[in-house]
Design an enzyme around this catalytic site. Sequence first.
Site, short mmCIF file in Angstrom:
data_model
loop_
_atom_site.label_atom_id
_atom_site.label_comp_id
_atom_site.label_asym_id
_atom_site.label_seq_id
_atom_site.Cartn_x
_atom_site.Cartn_y
_atom_site.Cartn_z
N TYR A 200 -20.84 -24.72 -5.46
CA TYR A 200 -21.21 -23.84 -6.57
C TYR A 200 -20.07 -23.54 -7.53
O TYR A 200 -18.99 -23.09 -7.12
CB TYR A 200 -21.76 -22.49 -6.05
CG TYR A 200 -22.21 -21.66 -7.23
CD1 TYR A 200 -23.47 -21.88 -7.79
CD2 TYR A 200 -21.37 -20.76 -7.84
CE1 TYR A 200 -23.87 -21.19 -8.93
CE2 TYR A 200 -21.76 -20.08 -8.98
CZ TYR A 200 -23.01 -20.29 -9.52
OH TYR A 200 -23.39 -19.63 -10.64
N LYS A 209 -11.71 -21.15 -12.51
CA LYS A 209 -11.05 -19.96 -11.96
C LYS A 209 -9.84 -20.34 -11.11
O LYS A 209 -8.82 -19.65 -11.14
CB LYS A 209 -12.04 -19.12 -11.15
CG LYS A 209 -13.24 -18.66 -11.96
CD LYS A 209 -12.81 -17.82 -13.13
CE LYS A 209 -13.86 -17.72 -14.20
NZ LYS A 209 -14.54 -16.46 -14.35
N SER A 251 -16.78 -10.35 -14.49
CA SER A 251 -17.83 -11.37 -14.46
C SER A 251 -19.20 -10.75 -14.76
O SER A 251 -19.52 -9.68 -14.26
CB SER A 251 -17.85 -12.03 -13.09
OG SER A 251 -16.56 -12.55 -12.82
N CYS A 253 -20.28 -9.34 -17.42
CA CYS A 253 -20.21 -8.06 -18.14
C CYS A 253 -20.13 -8.24 -19.65
O CYS A 253 -19.72 -7.31 -20.36
CB CYS A 253 -19.03 -7.24 -17.64
SG CYS A 253 -19.31 -6.57 -16.00
#
Length: 592
Positions: A200, A209, A251, A253
Amino acid sequence: MENMTTNKSVLSWINEKVELVKPEKIVWIDGSQEQIEALRAEACSTGEMIKLNQELLPDCYLHRTAVNDVARVEGRTFICAPSKEEAGPTNNWMDPAEAYEMLYAIAKDSYKGRTMYVIPYSMGPVGSQFSKIGIELTDSIYVVLNMVIMTRVGTSVLEALGDSDDWVRGLHCKCDIDEEKRYICHFPQDNTIISVNSGYGGNVLLGKKCFALRIASYQGKNEGWQAEHMLILGLQKPDGEIRYICAAFPSACGKTNLAMLIPPEGYYKNGYRVWCVGDDISWIRKGADGRLYAINPENGFFGVAPGTNEKSNPNALASTRKGTIFTNVAHNLDNNTVWWEGLDKNPPANAMEWKGNPWNGQESEEKGAHPNSRFTAPAVNCPCISSEFENPNGVPISAIVFGGRRAKLAPLVYQSRDWNHGVFVGSIMASETTAAASGAVGVVRRDPMAMLPFCGYNMADYWQHWINIGAGLDADKAPKIFNVNWFRKDDDGNFLWPGFGDNLRVLDWIIDRCEGKVDAVETSIGFVPKAEDINLEGIEDEVSEAQLKEILSVDNALWADEIAGIEEFYGKFDRLPATLKEELEALKANIK
Ligand code: GTP
Ligand code: SPV
Ligand code: MN
């Protein structure tokens, strides 16, 4: 297949990993259209991807992950620095030698009968002084096809790398997608990332990330620059000039939404525009003129699907209309397209939900798309992509904005008094958790600079790095620092601010503040707009003056409670910068 490089550090590392995972064959990703087409076809033939309606959604595909593998797993993400102290109190830590041993045991022979794809990629425009190169080994075509969208991939990257050994090593092994053996491990001192048992997004697209935030934040500390979980947007005013803003929200937001915002009608008519440079990650460094410049190291958007629609974010929606991979959304079987909650009010009756079970969206109580379902869309598709998107020198930053989801407490917007106070404001950020990571949703937690899950070293040292960056800037060149909150709610749980396009009204005030064009009210936490300086033209029906005053208000009693939470959080850090301690004392004094 022939090697695509003669770089010894690359070849010897790949050889080592081949010995470990034992692939049946090795395929180098050259980035060519023919190769991409062949991989798409292969993924469709095995069911790994579904080819969507090519008239309505050309070159678009649907993918479903395993049901147990739908978000980042923060509890299984590790910073394997030499000591626990270097990882700091907010990261999971594992001893590097032990981590390698455990990971190699899991990865051993895991590519048997499978293909190893070698993906050379650049974060940032190939050859830019900001850019960094990585190589990801993966046994997943889905990962390859996502990386092709999200990064710059292929031959030109290896040419830019030459003989250098300055590149980030990434090994991804799907293994059995066993959650008990899922690990996302970072070795900042070795420029290495190893990810096992997931398929994922943030767990496996190692350029994102893992590299561009966790490894890069550590590189940035050592090299004098910053890697941040920030969007970059250009705000064009009626005078035609464009000012750039970086904003860090946790995340799910609102970064993608803000970065692609369409101004409210009145503003639009007057010539306001927003241009998207990036929606998730910024790499920031000082330019020759003494200002801070930012690039977006990515080449696409891995955006939250639910809630994206023609009204909330038409630019994001348009970005997904070609060359896009959809992950864990609903599949409309009538026309072979996709659907998610909040796309429109007409869910398909003849469909499959995200797990692949038959689903009648008109009748079912179940969700069609997973709340963290995503689209992977090429940045070039975005109608408001900035002309500076490929600028190797980045864009000059006027303002840095922090923000999160807070039903109470944080006002719509406030400005810090100066850089160090701004660092304090970022350090005390807190936000309600979302579906972007596994675990409970809606719980307020501290998420400094929106980097809690992404800082590759001790957060206290990261704050000190922020302070040092500011110390190296002339006060008139340093970006001004703000905090926003689009998510204030009334006592019945309704949002007090319409958000989305109307957030431009706040950005406008922010830029006016940067340019000294508007006054403000000084409060205990910083500068808040005078109510009359937030333009409500066109939304007077939605936001009454009383409501605006409420969302601009600073409640000292609530802030007094907040201070207890900040002190508890700060208490975890042995190396808390003295500057932040002083800022906290100043806030305490102001609240009294
Ligand atoms: P990551 O990709 O996870 O880092 O997230 P992101 O910050 O890019 O989040 P995104 O823009 O995709 O926001 C996702 C969620 O925030 C969706 O549920 C949106 O509906 C909601 N959202 C975004 N902007 C606003 C806003 O201004 N007001 C309100 N109420 N909700 C918003
Ligand atoms: C986030 O969670 O902040 C994301 C999505 O941007 S992921 O790439 O999965 O981390
Ligand atoms: Mn993100």
